[in-house]
Scaffold this motif. Structure first.
Motif, PDB file in Angstrom:
ATOM      1  N   PRO A 143       0.818  -1.212   0.000  1.00 32.56           N
ATOM      2  CA  PRO A 143       0.000   0.000   0.000  1.00 32.56           C
ATOM      3  C   PRO A 143       0.853   1.264   0.000  1.00 32.56           C
ATOM      4  N   ASN A 144       0.279   2.369  -0.459  1.00 31.78           N
ATOM      5  CA  ASN A 144       0.926   3.638  -0.160  1.00 31.78           C
ATOM      6  C   ASN A 144       0.544   4.035   1.272  1.00 31.78           C
ATOM      7  N   GLN A 145       1.114   5.124   1.758  1.00 30.07           N
ATOM      8  CA  GLN A 145       0.894   5.503   3.155  1.00 30.07           C
ATOM      9  C   GLN A 145      -0.582   5.772   3.445  1.00 30.07           C
ATOM     10  N   PHE A 146      -1.275   6.385   2.496  1.00 34.67           N
ATOM     11  CA  PHE A 146      -2.704   6.648   2.647  1.00 34.67           C
ATOM     12  C   PHE A 146      -3.486   5.340   2.728  1.00 34.67           C
ATOM     13  N   LEU A 178       5.351  -3.419   2.048  1.00 38.08           N
ATOM     14  CA  LEU A 178       6.063  -2.299   1.424  1.00 38.08           C
ATOM     15  C   LEU A 178       5.122  -1.109   1.447  1.00 38.08           C
ATOM     16  N   VAL A 179       5.559  -0.001   2.035  1.00 43.46           N
ATOM     17  CA  VAL A 179       4.752   1.215   2.078  1.00 43.46           C
ATOM     18  C   VAL A 179       5.388   2.237   1.143  1.00 43.46           C
ATOM     19  N   THR A 180       4.653   2.637   0.133  1.00 37.56           N
ATOM     20  CA  THR A 180       5.154   3.625  -0.818  1.00 37.56           C
ATOM     21  C   THR A 180       4.628   5.013  -0.459  1.00 37.56           C
ATOM     22  N   SER A 181       5.219   6.030  -1.068  1.00 38.20           N
ATOM     23  CA  SER A 181       4.784   7.428  -0.879  1.00 38.20           C
ATOM     24  C   SER A 181       4.684   7.805   0.591  1.00 38.20           C
ATOM     25  N   VAL A 182       5.740   7.496   1.333  1.00 32.85           N
ATOM     26  CA  VAL A 182       5.800   7.870   2.747  1.00 32.85           C
ATOM     27  C   VAL A 182       6.234   9.330   2.824  1.00 32.85           C
ATOM     28  N   MET A 194      10.238   5.304   0.897  1.00 31.86           N
ATOM     29  CA  MET A 194       9.551   4.014   0.881  1.00 31.86           C
ATOM     30  C   MET A 194      10.072   3.198   2.060  1.00 31.86           C
ATOM     31  N   LEU A 195       9.177   2.392   2.620  1.00 33.16           N
ATOM     32  CA  LEU A 195       9.467   1.615   3.823  1.00 33.16           C
ATOM     33  C   LEU A 195       9.129   0.156   3.567  1.00 33.16           C
ATOM     34  N   ALA A 196      10.028  -0.750   3.935  1.00 27.34           N
ATOM     35  CA  ALA A 196       9.776  -2.190   3.814  1.00 27.34           C
ATOM     36  C   ALA A 196       9.949  -2.828   5.183  1.00 27.34           C
ATOM     37  N   VAL A 197       9.005  -3.682   5.546  1.00 20.77           N
ATOM     38  CA  VAL A 197       9.007  -4.318   6.855  1.00 20.77           C
ATOM     39  C   VAL A 197       8.686  -5.799   6.694  1.00 20.77           C
ATOM     40  N   ASP A 198       9.472  -6.648   7.349  1.00 24.66           N
ATOM     41  CA  ASP A 198       9.111  -8.061   7.489  1.00 24.66           C
ATOM     42  C   ASP A 198       9.525  -8.527   8.870  1.00 24.66           C
ATOM     43  N   GLU A 199       9.532  -9.820   9.086  1.00 29.44           N
ATOM     44  CA  GLU A 199       9.819 -10.328  10.435  1.00 29.44           C
ATOM     45  C   GLU A 199      11.255 -10.068  10.870  1.00 29.44           C
ATOM     46  N   ASP A 219       2.280   0.169  -9.963  1.00 33.41           N
ATOM     47  CA  ASP A 219       2.201  -1.196 -10.475  1.00 33.41           C
ATOM     48  C   ASP A 219       3.591  -1.760 -10.742  1.00 33.41           C
ATOM     49  N   VAL A 220       4.478  -0.926 -11.294  1.00 32.83           N
ATOM     50  CA  VAL A 220       5.863  -1.349 -11.515  1.00 32.83           C
ATOM     51  C   VAL A 220       6.551  -1.617 -10.177  1.00 32.83           C
ATOM     52  N   THR A 221       6.334  -0.716  -9.228  1.00 30.33           N
ATOM     53  CA  THR A 221       6.965  -0.851  -7.908  1.00 30.33           C
ATOM     54  C   THR A 221       6.546  -2.146  -7.228  1.00 30.33           C
ATOM     55  N   ALA A 222       5.252  -2.409  -7.200  1.00 29.77           N
ATOM     56  CA  ALA A 222       4.752  -3.624  -6.555  1.00 29.77           C
ATOM     57  C   ALA A 222       5.317  -4.874  -7.219  1.00 29.77           C
TER      58      ALA A 222
END
Length: 283
Positions: A143-146, A178-182, A194-199, A219-222
């Motif tokens: 998702p994006n931040q919104f 993955l959070v885009t447009s932060v 952009m922020l990526a988080v996993d375990e 769409d390209v980013t995802a």
């Protein structure tokens, strides 16, 4: 790697599968594109021609793929914009079928709903469908931040708030986000993150903010993040590679003064990213 990508398609321009497929192919991924619409162009132009593809017809295409005996070879199911409730149910069913054939397969969902400037632009039933049915079935969401806030019932602005919202989203089912447009409130206004988080942790990357709107860039980013993450299981590396590729695509598009993504012209950026941005661990 093989990806079953269930998304829209346009003849002119690059959104949905028309944005995601070529970059994935350029990095060596075999893509099985399944279309949910077949439009002349994206709807941002205000007018377009071509059909919405009915959920039953989309299901038929997936069944035909299943009859070829290839679901066991699919590593990832990828989905983007969902125009209606029926398509969401078809995607969930496809994920179940793929995972039954290949238990190591994953589902990556780009929960497209809107953005901070335009608000929510999907049908009223879609956010609830995403929250209650689709996101819990996903292994990765982008998702994006919104949209992250919309999914989790929060309004994340600071990094701390965004990380907390990601934790809520991960508790719903996905292991990686993955959070885009932060856009943090006290950031340099000429930058975006952009922020990526996993375990294993959380990583953020900052780039210049280009003064443009580029339909299809999400769409390209995802697509690229999903493929890189599936390949390496390294969120930091997947984030850095994706950011490098997408920024160069956007910069080339901006310099071209064209409205549509310069997807083909930027192809070396996918195959051989410059790695000009590094991810910083924040948790």
């Amino acid at each position: 790697m093989k990806i079953l990508s269930i998304q829209s398609a346009v003849a002119y321009g690059h959104v949905g599968n028309s944005a995601a497929v070529f970059p994935l192919q350029r990095i060596g991924v075999e893509v099985l594109p399944v279309y949910t619409v077949n439009f002349s162009n994206h709807t941002g132009y205000g007018s377009w021609r071509g059909p919405l593809i009915s959920p039953d017809d989309v299901r038929e295409v997936i069944t035909g793929i299943e009859e070829r005996g290839v679901l066991s070879e699919i590593d990832v199911v990828l989905s983007g914009y969902q125009g209606g409730e029926g398509i969401g149910e078809v995607i969930i069913d496809a994920v179940a079928r793929v995972k039954a054939a290949n238990p190591t397969a994953i589902y990556a969902c780009d929960p497209v709903m809107g953005n901070a400037k335009s608000g929510c632009f999907v049908a009223p039933a879609i956010p609830q469908l995403l929250r209650e049915r689709v996101v819990p079935a996903a292994d990765i969401i982008t998702p994006n931040q919104f949209e992250l806030g919309y999914l989790t019932g929060t309004e994340p602005k600071t990094l701390k708030e965004t990380l907390a919202a990601v934790d809520v989203a991960r508790a719903m089912g996905p292991s990686a986000v993955l959070v885009t447009s932060v856009e943090q409130p006290h950031r340099d206004s000429s930058t975006i993150e952009m922020l990526a988080v996993d375990e294993r942790g959380a990583w953020i990357v900052e780039t210049p903010l280009l003064p443009m709107k580029a339909n299809g860039s999400g769409d390209v980013t995802a697509a690229l993040f999903t493929a890189h993450y599936r390949s390496s299981r390294d969120a930091s590396d997947a984030l850095a590679r994706t950011t490098s590729s997408v920024f160069d695509l956007l910069e080339r598009t901006h310099l071209s003064c064209e409205r549509e993504l310069q997807l083909v012209e930027a192809q070396e950026s996918y195959a051989h990213p410059r790695m000009q941005f590094s991810a910083r661990q924040v948790r």
